[in-house]
Scaffold this motif. Structure first.
Motif, PDB file in Angstrom:
ATOM      1  N   GLU A  41      -7.080   2.272   3.481  1.00  0.00           N
ATOM      2  CA  GLU A  41      -6.667   0.874   3.657  1.00  0.00           C
ATOM      3  C   GLU A  41      -5.380   0.794   4.485  1.00  0.00           C
ATOM      4  O   GLU A  41      -5.217  -0.096   5.330  1.00  0.00           O
ATOM      5  N   LYS A  42      -4.488   1.740   4.265  1.00  0.00           N
ATOM      6  CA  LYS A  42      -3.247   1.778   5.047  1.00  0.00           C
ATOM      7  C   LYS A  42      -3.535   1.957   6.535  1.00  0.00           C
ATOM      8  O   LYS A  42      -2.949   1.262   7.384  1.00  0.00           O
ATOM      9  N   ARG A  43      -4.435   2.884   6.856  1.00  0.00           N
ATOM     10  CA  ARG A  43      -4.767   3.113   8.266  1.00  0.00           C
ATOM     11  C   ARG A  43      -5.392   1.872   8.891  1.00  0.00           C
ATOM     12  O   ARG A  43      -5.124   1.528  10.042  1.00  0.00           O
ATOM     13  N   LEU A  67       0.826  -1.213   0.000  1.00  0.00           N
ATOM     14  CA  LEU A  67       0.000   0.000   0.000  1.00  0.00           C
ATOM     15  C   LEU A  67       0.858   1.261   0.000  1.00  0.00           C
ATOM     16  O   LEU A  67       0.494   2.266  -0.644  1.00  0.00           O
ATOM     17  N   GLN A  68       1.964   1.214   0.696  1.00  0.00           N
ATOM     18  CA  GLN A  68       2.872   2.353   0.708  1.00  0.00           C
ATOM     19  C   GLN A  68       3.408   2.628  -0.696  1.00  0.00           C
ATOM     20  O   GLN A  68       3.483   3.779  -1.135  1.00  0.00           O
ATOM     21  N   GLN A  69       3.741   1.539  -1.413  1.00  0.00           N
ATOM     22  CA  GLN A  69       4.239   1.692  -2.777  1.00  0.00           C
ATOM     23  C   GLN A  69       3.144   2.249  -3.688  1.00  0.00           C
ATOM     24  O   GLN A  69       3.404   3.117  -4.541  1.00  0.00           O
ATOM     25  N   GLN A  70       1.899   1.770  -3.494  1.00  0.00           N
ATOM     26  CA  GLN A  70       0.783   2.292  -4.293  1.00  0.00           C
ATOM     27  C   GLN A  70       0.577   3.783  -4.033  1.00  0.00           C
ATOM     28  O   GLN A  70       0.310   4.573  -4.968  1.00  0.00           O
ATOM     29  N   GLU A 126       2.817   5.978  -3.056  1.00  0.00           N
ATOM     30  CA  GLU A 126       3.905   6.744  -3.676  1.00  0.00           C
ATOM     31  C   GLU A 126       3.709   6.851  -5.179  1.00  0.00           C
ATOM     32  O   GLU A 126       3.922   7.919  -5.776  1.00  0.00           O
ATOM     33  N   ASN A 127       3.289   5.741  -5.797  1.00  0.00           N
ATOM     34  CA  ASN A 127       3.061   5.779  -7.246  1.00  0.00           C
ATOM     35  C   ASN A 127       1.930   6.751  -7.610  1.00  0.00           C
ATOM     36  O   ASN A 127       2.021   7.498  -8.605  1.00  0.00           O
ATOM     37  N   LEU A 128       0.857   6.735  -6.815  1.00  0.00           N
ATOM     38  CA  LEU A 128      -0.265   7.647  -7.081  1.00  0.00           C
ATOM     39  C   LEU A 128       0.148   9.104  -6.885  1.00  0.00           C
ATOM     40  O   LEU A 128      -0.280   9.990  -7.649  1.00  0.00           O
ATOM     41  N   LEU A 129       0.970   9.367  -5.877  1.00  0.00           N
ATOM     42  CA  LEU A 129       1.443  10.741  -5.662  1.00  0.00           C
ATOM     43  C   LEU A 129       2.274  11.224  -6.847  1.00  0.00           C
ATOM     44  O   LEU A 129       2.181  12.402  -7.254  1.00  0.00           O
ATOM     45  N   VAL A 130       3.078  10.294  -7.389  1.00  0.00           N
ATOM     46  CA  VAL A 130       3.883  10.659  -8.560  1.00  0.00           C
ATOM     47  C   VAL A 130       2.962  10.958  -9.748  1.00  0.00           C
ATOM     48  O   VAL A 130       3.145  11.969 -10.464  1.00  0.00           O
ATOM     49  N   GLN A 131       1.941  10.111  -9.950  1.00  0.00           N
ATOM     50  CA  GLN A 131       1.016  10.330 -11.065  1.00  0.00           C
ATOM     51  C   GLN A 131       0.235  11.625 -10.886  1.00  0.00           C
ATOM     52  O   GLN A 131       0.009  12.377 -11.851  1.00  0.00           O
TER      53      GLN A 131
END
Length: 203
Positions: A188-190, A134-137, A139-144
């Motif tokens: 979901e992370k929380r 989820l952390q990787q997701q 980060e990817n969304l923030l980049v997008q």
């Protein structure tokens, strides 16, 4: 009494026991051509053609009892000692069985605790892996989202500089969708973080 005479008498005693003899119990049972292999406090052990049998003095006539020096008190004492020995053996057996039972229960407890600990570690590892994903997701969304925002900003600058003749950038329309995905990932992370914290607190 001289030594040779004593030896002769002693041999005679043993011979009288070993020689074949006949016995008849008080209830009429007969033992013919048998040898007395052993005299015990409560009876005699006979060797027959069919094997070994024990006949109790209480089953034999008075003369046979006297012949083998039957003493009811000694017989009773021997019987009591035998019962005590059997009781002690049973107690030791019960103690041994109880000890084996306790050891088996302790082993089962340790195995159960080991399995529970292994399951706990497996659950924690699964939560950690899920949290990392989820952390990787995120980060990817923030980049997008960052790219979409930059593209939208650049497109607005071109729009102003060219007097509104520039078409809108498609990435600008994607921003609401990307932000919605980001919110879902963070929620979901929380949730996973709470589960992980709870799992780590469990003994």
């Amino acid at each position: 009494m001289s030594a040779p005479t004593f030896v002769i008498i002693l041999i005679g005693c043993f011979t009288s026991i070993a020689l074949a003899d006949d016995f008849k119990t008080t209830n009429g049972k007969e033992y013919k051509n048998v040898a007395v292999s052993r005299v015990e406090p409560d009876g005699i052990v006979l060797t027959t053609n069919f094997g070994i049998s024990k006949v109790y003095f209480t089953e034999l006539p008075k003369d046979v009892q006297e012949r083998f020096h039957y003493d009811p008190e000694k017989a009773a004492a021997a019987y009591a000692a035998q019962l005590a020995a059997v009781r002690q053996a049973n107690e030791r057996t019960q103690q041994g069985d109880e000890l084996i039972k306790q050891r088996r229960q302790e082993q089962q407890k340790q195995q159960r605790q080991g399995a529970e600990q292994q399951a706990k570690q497996g659950n924690i590892q699964a939560l950690v892996d899920r949290l990392s994903d989820l952390q990787q997701q995120e980060e990817n969304l923030l980049v997008q989202i960052g790219k979409a925002e930059k593209a939208a900003t650049d497109n607005r600058r071109r729009w102003y500089s060219q007097g509104g003749l520039v078409d809108s950038d498609p990435s600008e329309a994607q921003q609401p969708l990307l932000r919605g995905r980001l919110d879902n990932v963070r929620n979901e992370k929380r949730r996973i973080e709470r589960q992980l914290e709870q799992a780590q607190r469990q003994p």
